[in-house]
Design a protein around this motif. Structure first.
Motif, mmCIF file in Angstrom:
data_model
loop_
_atom_site.group_PDB
_atom_site.id
_atom_site.type_symbol
_atom_site.label_atom_id
_atom_site.label_comp_id
_atom_site.label_asym_id
_atom_site.label_seq_id
_atom_site.Cartn_x
_atom_site.Cartn_y
_atom_site.Cartn_z
ATOM 1 N N PHE A 10 0.821 -1.210 0.000
ATOM 2 C CA PHE A 10 0.000 0.000 0.000
ATOM 3 C C PHE A 10 0.855 1.261 0.000
ATOM 4 C CE2 PHE A 10 -2.406 3.322 2.234
ATOM 5 C CZ PHE A 10 -3.543 3.381 1.433
ATOM 6 N N THR A 11 2.023 1.210 0.639
ATOM 7 C CA THR A 11 2.846 2.427 0.743
ATOM 8 C C THR A 11 3.351 2.877 -0.632
ATOM 9 O OG1 THR A 11 4.863 1.177 1.133
ATOM 10 C CG2 THR A 11 3.626 1.866 3.076
ATOM 11 N N GLN B 152 0.172 7.995 1.611
ATOM 12 C CA GLN B 152 -0.875 8.355 0.651
ATOM 13 C C GLN B 152 -1.392 9.779 0.859
ATOM 14 O OE1 GLN B 152 -0.959 6.645 -1.829
ATOM 15 N NE2 GLN B 152 0.015 4.793 -1.057
ATOM 16 N N VAL B 153 -1.129 10.354 2.010
ATOM 17 C CA VAL B 153 -1.491 11.768 2.226
ATOM 18 C C VAL B 153 -0.680 12.647 1.266
ATOM 19 C CG1 VAL B 153 -1.461 13.686 3.870
ATOM 20 C CG2 VAL B 153 -2.112 11.399 4.641
ATOM 21 N N VAL B 154 0.617 12.350 1.178
ATOM 22 C CA VAL B 154 1.481 13.146 0.294
ATOM 23 C C VAL B 154 1.133 12.872 -1.168
ATOM 24 C CG1 VAL B 154 3.857 13.766 -0.273
ATOM 25 C CG2 VAL B 154 3.294 13.006 2.044
ATOM 26 N N ARG B 155 0.863 11.606 -1.485
ATOM 27 C CA ARG B 155 0.460 11.260 -2.857
ATOM 28 C C ARG B 155 -0.831 11.992 -3.247
ATOM 29 N NH1 ARG B 155 4.672 9.332 -5.338
ATOM 30 N NH2 ARG B 155 5.361 7.265 -4.746
ATOM 31 N N THR B 156 -1.796 11.986 -2.340
ATOM 32 C CA THR B 156 -3.071 12.662 -2.616
ATOM 33 C C THR B 156 -2.833 14.145 -2.867
ATOM 34 O OG1 THR B 156 -4.293 11.065 -1.277
ATOM 35 C CG2 THR B 156 -5.350 13.194 -1.641
ATOM 36 N N ALA B 157 -2.011 14.759 -2.025
ATOM 37 C CA ALA B 157 -1.693 16.189 -2.195
ATOM 38 C C ALA B 157 -1.042 16.425 -3.554
ATOM 39 C CB ALA B 157 -0.774 16.650 -1.070
ATOM 40 N N GLU B 158 -0.155 15.517 -3.917
ATOM 41 C CA GLU B 158 0.548 15.647 -5.203
ATOM 42 C C GLU B 158 -0.441 15.626 -6.370
ATOM 43 O OE1 GLU B 158 3.158 12.360 -5.980
ATOM 44 O OE2 GLU B 158 3.631 13.075 -7.998
ATOM 45 N N MET B 159 -1.364 14.677 -6.351
ATOM 46 C CA MET B 159 -2.315 14.545 -7.470
ATOM 47 C C MET B 159 -3.180 15.797 -7.611
ATOM 48 S SD MET B 159 -1.326 11.737 -8.527
ATOM 49 C CE MET B 159 -0.176 10.597 -7.733
ATOM 50 N N LEU B 160 -3.493 16.452 -6.482
ATOM 51 C CA LEU B 160 -4.401 17.596 -6.496
ATOM 52 C C LEU B 160 -3.676 18.936 -6.631
ATOM 53 C CD1 LEU B 160 -6.795 16.435 -3.655
ATOM 54 C CD2 LEU B 160 -7.405 16.698 -6.035
ATOM 55 N N ASP B 161 -2.354 18.915 -6.779
ATOM 56 C CA ASP B 161 -1.554 20.153 -6.838
ATOM 57 C C ASP B 161 -1.672 20.972 -5.552
ATOM 58 O OD1 ASP B 161 -0.630 19.619 -9.437
ATOM 59 O OD2 ASP B 161 -2.429 20.496 -10.319
ATOM 60 N N ILE B 162 -1.812 20.296 -4.439
ATOM 61 C CA ILE B 162 -1.856 20.979 -3.143
ATOM 62 C C ILE B 162 -0.443 21.429 -2.782
ATOM 63 C CG2 ILE B 162 -2.021 20.391 -0.655
ATOM 64 C CD1 ILE B 162 -4.733 19.024 -1.455
ATOM 65 N N VAL B 163 -0.302 22.670 -2.277
ATOM 66 C CA VAL B 163 1.049 23.198 -2.025
ATOM 67 C C VAL B 163 1.461 23.119 -0.555
ATOM 68 C CG1 VAL B 163 1.001 24.742 -4.028
ATOM 69 C CG2 VAL B 163 0.244 25.594 -1.797
ATOM 70 N N CYS B 164 0.507 22.801 0.330
ATOM 71 C CA CYS B 164 0.875 22.723 1.751
ATOM 72 C C CYS B 164 0.004 21.701 2.480
ATOM 73 C CB CYS B 164 0.733 24.101 2.398
ATOM 74 S SG CYS B 164 1.188 24.118 4.144
ATOM 75 N N ILE B 165 0.664 20.778 3.186
ATOM 76 C CA ILE B 165 -0.046 19.820 4.040
ATOM 77 C C ILE B 165 0.200 20.243 5.484
ATOM 78 C CG2 ILE B 165 -0.257 17.408 4.769
ATOM 79 C CD1 ILE B 165 1.147 16.644 2.112
ATOM 80 N N ILE B 166 -0.883 20.310 6.268
ATOM 81 C CA ILE B 166 -0.737 20.614 7.698
ATOM 82 C C ILE B 166 -1.206 19.395 8.492
ATOM 83 C CG2 ILE B 166 -1.380 22.145 9.597
ATOM 84 C CD1 ILE B 166 -2.020 24.287 7.462
ATOM 85 N N PHE B 167 -0.269 18.750 9.185
ATOM 86 C CA PHE B 167 -0.639 17.623 10.046
ATOM 87 C C PHE B 167 -1.056 18.171 11.409
ATOM 88 C CE2 PHE B 167 2.068 15.560 6.908
ATOM 89 C CZ PHE B 167 1.307 14.438 6.605
ATOM 90 N N VAL B 168 -2.204 17.708 11.891
ATOM 91 C CA VAL B 168 -2.723 18.212 13.173
ATOM 92 C C VAL B 168 -2.594 17.140 14.260
ATOM 93 C CG1 VAL B 168 -4.330 19.828 12.081
ATOM 94 C CG2 VAL B 168 -5.090 17.491 12.579
ATOM 95 N N ARG B 169 -2.985 17.536 15.474
ATOM 96 C CA ARG B 169 -2.985 16.629 16.639
ATOM 97 C C ARG B 169 -1.610 16.033 16.906
ATOM 98 N NH1 ARG B 169 -7.917 14.934 13.892
ATOM 99 N NH2 ARG B 169 -7.013 12.982 13.201
ATOM 100 N N PRO C 209 4.909 13.081 10.351
ATOM 101 C CA PRO C 209 5.272 12.196 9.241
ATOM 102 C C PRO C 209 6.722 11.718 9.369
ATOM 103 C CG PRO C 209 5.171 14.471 8.514
ATOM 104 C CD PRO C 209 4.654 14.454 9.916
ATOM 105 N N ASP C 210 6.992 10.490 8.931
ATOM 106 C CA ASP C 210 8.366 9.985 9.025
ATOM 107 C C ASP C 210 9.172 10.430 7.798
ATOM 108 O OD1 ASP C 210 7.670 8.336 6.923
ATOM 109 O OD2 ASP C 210 7.397 6.571 8.169
ATOM 110 N N GLU C 211 10.450 10.047 7.785
ATOM 111 C CA GLU C 211 11.357 10.484 6.707
ATOM 112 C C GLU C 211 10.888 10.008 5.336
ATOM 113 O OE1 GLU C 211 15.348 9.279 7.474
ATOM 114 O OE2 GLU C 211 15.467 10.489 9.293
ATOM 115 N N ASN C 212 10.348 8.791 5.285
ATOM 116 C CA ASN C 212 9.892 8.261 3.995
ATOM 117 C C ASN C 212 8.745 9.089 3.425
ATOM 118 O OD1 ASN C 212 11.728 6.185 4.087
ATOM 119 N ND2 ASN C 212 10.323 4.813 5.178
ATOM 120 N N MET C 213 7.871 9.530 4.316
ATOM 121 C CA MET C 213 6.757 10.373 3.862
ATOM 122 C C MET C 213 7.261 11.712 3.366
ATOM 123 S SD MET C 213 3.757 9.740 6.623
ATOM 124 C CE MET C 213 2.789 11.090 5.971
ATOM 125 N N LEU C 214 8.186 12.298 4.128
ATOM 126 C CA LEU C 214 8.716 13.611 3.732
ATOM 127 C C LEU C 214 9.486 13.494 2.414
ATOM 128 C CD1 LEU C 214 9.860 15.064 7.171
ATOM 129 C CD2 LEU C 214 7.852 15.691 5.833
#
Lengths: 140, 114
Positions: A16-17, B55-72, B76-81
């Motif tokens: 999935f990743t 998949q949060v970053v992937r989703t942002a990429e597909m939508l041309d989102i320029v900023c993700i704000i993680f709350v609570r 994100p880990d290094e792989n996500m970044l």
């Protein structure tokens, strides 16, 4: 561009990743071709939804993207369980995804409706127990 | 409102993409379901979420989102970044809950896409 360009991807079903790598690659290629950003976004969203679906429901598959002067065609083929009721599957909110898929942020029953929403043409061929092929077209 | 101003208002950490800090943003979408982001967030350039997976970053990429704000306090880990590298996506993290985050940004003039 007079001759159509074709890109082929094999989608891994158990990771999935990595889901979305193919859509990301296509998005980059379309950018390099200088296509309009709204068209690229439509293709990227529709393909990404399809790619996620393949990983969630069908243990992977293959995607072929063809770019011609007039349109971008995506063919997503899998050997999954097939879709028993396409009409139901096209309803927003209807989902057969497992609970663990929802915990990953997907399976809200928006995938297929979204793929239709963001493309100009969509056709689903499905055979129970054999697999599904979805063909989508975005006009340029 | 710029990404830098959002960071200051939310007392957020800049995790990636500080070079994008002066980008001006207007529309925001907030959800933990990426299915919903893909369905309804296509006019937005900021994503607020408490979901923390690649998949949060992937989703942002597909939508041309320029900023993700993680709350609570989600981090994100290094792989996500690493997925955000070269995609023109800034990544912020705040300890505020989602409702509070949305409210603070709304107060400063940001709006939802619909």
């Amino acid at each position: 561009m007079s001759e159509a360009l074709t890109f082929n991807y094999k989608i891994d079903g158990d990771d999935f990743t990595r889901a979305g790598e193919a859509s990301s690659s296509v998005k980059n290629k379309l950018k390099q071709l200088g296509l309009d950003s709204d068209i690229i976004r439509k293709v990227a969203i529709a393909m990404y939804e399809g790619e996620i679906n393949m990983v969630i429901h069908a243990d992977g598959g293959s995607i072929t993207v063809t770019v011609s002067d007039s349109d971008i065609t995506m063919v997503l083929a899998d050997h999954g369980p097939g879709i028993p009721d396409i009409e139901k599957a096209m309803q927003e909110g209807y989902s057969t995804a497992r609970p663990e898929v929802r915990s990953l942020g997907f399976g809200a029953g928006m995938g297929l409706p979204n793929m239709k929403k963001y493309t100009d043409e969509m056709h689903i061929d499905t055979v129970i127990g054999q697999g599904t092929t979805i063909t989508m077209k975005v006009h340029i | 409102m710029t990404i830098r101003e959002m960071q200051e208002v939310l007392d957020a950490r800049f995790l990636y993409g500080e070079e994008l800090a002066d980008l001006d943003v207007q529309f925001v979408f907030s959800a933990d379901m990426m299915s919903d982001v893909l369905a309804y967030g296509s006019k937005c350039s900021v994503l607020i979420t408490g979901l923390c997976n690649p998949q949060v970053v992937r989703t942002a990429e597909m939508l041309d989102i320029v900023c993700i704000i993680f709350v609570r306090g989600k981090m994100p880990d290094e792989n996500m970044l690493a997925l955000a590298v070269g995609k023109g996506i800034a990544v912020l993290a705040t300890d505020h809950y989602m409702f509070t985050t949305c409210g603070m940004l709304y107060e400063h003039g940001l709006r939802g896409g619909a």
